[in-house]
Design a protein around this motif. Structure first.
Motif, PDB file in Angstrom:
ATOM      1  N   LEU A  13       0.831  -1.206   0.000  1.00  0.00           N
ATOM      2  CA  LEU A  13       0.000   0.000   0.000  1.00  0.00           C
ATOM      3  C   LEU A  13       0.864   1.254   0.000  1.00  0.00           C
ATOM      4  N   ALA A  42      -0.731   6.537  -6.813  1.00  0.00           N
ATOM      5  CA  ALA A  42      -2.105   6.031  -6.843  1.00  0.00           C
ATOM      6  C   ALA A  42      -3.057   7.093  -6.301  1.00  0.00           C
ATOM      7  N   LEU A  89      -7.104   3.398  -3.401  1.00  0.00           N
ATOM      8  CA  LEU A  89      -6.786   1.988  -3.195  1.00  0.00           C
ATOM      9  C   LEU A  89      -7.994   1.275  -2.619  1.00  0.00           C
ATOM     10  N   ILE A 118      -5.201  -6.288  -4.158  1.00  0.00           N
ATOM     11  CA  ILE A 118      -5.096  -4.848  -3.921  1.00  0.00           C
ATOM     12  C   ILE A 118      -5.285  -4.168  -5.264  1.00  0.00           C
ATOM     13  N   ALA A 166      -5.268  -0.595  -7.249  1.00  0.00           N
ATOM     14  CA  ALA A 166      -4.798   0.785  -7.159  1.00  0.00           C
ATOM     15  C   ALA A 166      -5.240   1.543  -8.409  1.00  0.00           C
TER      16      ALA A 166
END
Length: 269
Positions: free
Chosen positions: A17, A25, A28, A35, A37
């Motif tokens: 992250l 990004a 998110l 994940i 983004a």
């Protein structure tokens, strides 16, 4: 809009992250073990996260879509909710208001929910609760709402601290009763928090629990409750061995799918 999707595990989640935010990004989310983004343009990404896939998707309000999926989470005596769902908290439940954001801990993950449930099974009235790896502050705030006299949340990520402070304020926890600091258990803690606390809770992962087991013992009063979560069931043996090594007793385990929570009692001397 461009979406970059990559698989993530609990252990790699925070690092991934952070790298995605740093790469530019604009949003998110986590969905079905991935994940996701959001980017304005395709971007050169660090090597650590190049095992994902770019795809072009129709424009949507991703934040609105994320909010639409959230429901109140009942965790023992506490119900964790975002602000716009507070009216849905059942009578008799203690509401814990968390605004979803960058810091981990909306309460929807099994690890967070199990830890809140475990804290709710303790009599925290007048006690001091230390939350290691506090993230959004949800476990420290839960301790305060359950009657703890003082709570301290510690996290190595500076981004989490103002978020945790704001969340505590949103839940009506006085500033002096809930304190959040950047650091680790090896650092000098504020006030009298270098003295053993009454309860210690940590939502990290098995390898970190192994490394910190000695610090847990040092920061807990003799016989004090320890609550550990963020543990994959396949790594329970590592945590059990660490607690045995440091003299913890009354070790108990509860599981939810692939995740486990471990409670124990600090050594008597």
């Amino acid at each position: 809009m461009l979406v970059y999707s990559l698989p993530g595990t609990f252990e790699t989640r925070e690092a991934h992250l952070d790298l995605l935010w740093e790469a530019g990004a604009t949003g998110l989310e986590e969905r079905a073990g991935l994940i996701r983004a959001y980017f304005d343009t395709e971007t050169e990404l660090p090597a650590e996260i190049r095992d994902g896939q770019w795809q072009d998707e129709a424009e949507q309000d991703w934040l609105a879509a994320f909010k639409a999926t959230l429901r109140p989470v009942r965790a023992g005596r506490i119900t964790i909710v975002p602000p716009w769902l507070r009216a849905e908290v059942e009578a008799g439940q203690v509401p814990l208001i968390i605004e979803p954001g960058m810091a981990f801990g909306t309460g929807h993950h099994a690890t967070t929910r199990m830890a809140v449930e475990a804290l709710g099974e303790l009599d925290l009235a007048g006690l001091r609760v230390l939350d290691v790896g506090t993230g959004s502050g949800v476990l420290a705030i839960a301790g305060a709402l359950l009657g703890a006299e003082q709570v301290l949340g510690v996290d190595i990520d500076p981004i989490t601290i103002p978020i945790a402070v704001e969340n505590a304020q949103d839940n009506g926890v006085p500033e002096g009763r809930a304190v959040f600091v950047q650091g680790t258990l090896g650092d000098e803690l504020p006030g009298d928090w270098n003295e053993p606390s009454d309860v210690l809770v940590a939502n990290l992962y098995a390898e970190l629990h192994d490394l910190l087991a000695g610090d847990y013992a040092a920061h807990l009063r003799p016989g004090g409750p320890l609550v550990l979560t963020g543990i994959l069931t396949g790594k329970l043996a590592l945590v059990r061995a660490a607690l045995e090594r440091e003299g913890f007793t009354a070790v108990q385990v509860r599981e939810d799918g692939e995740w486990a929570l471990v409670t124990a009692t600090a050594p008597q001397s």
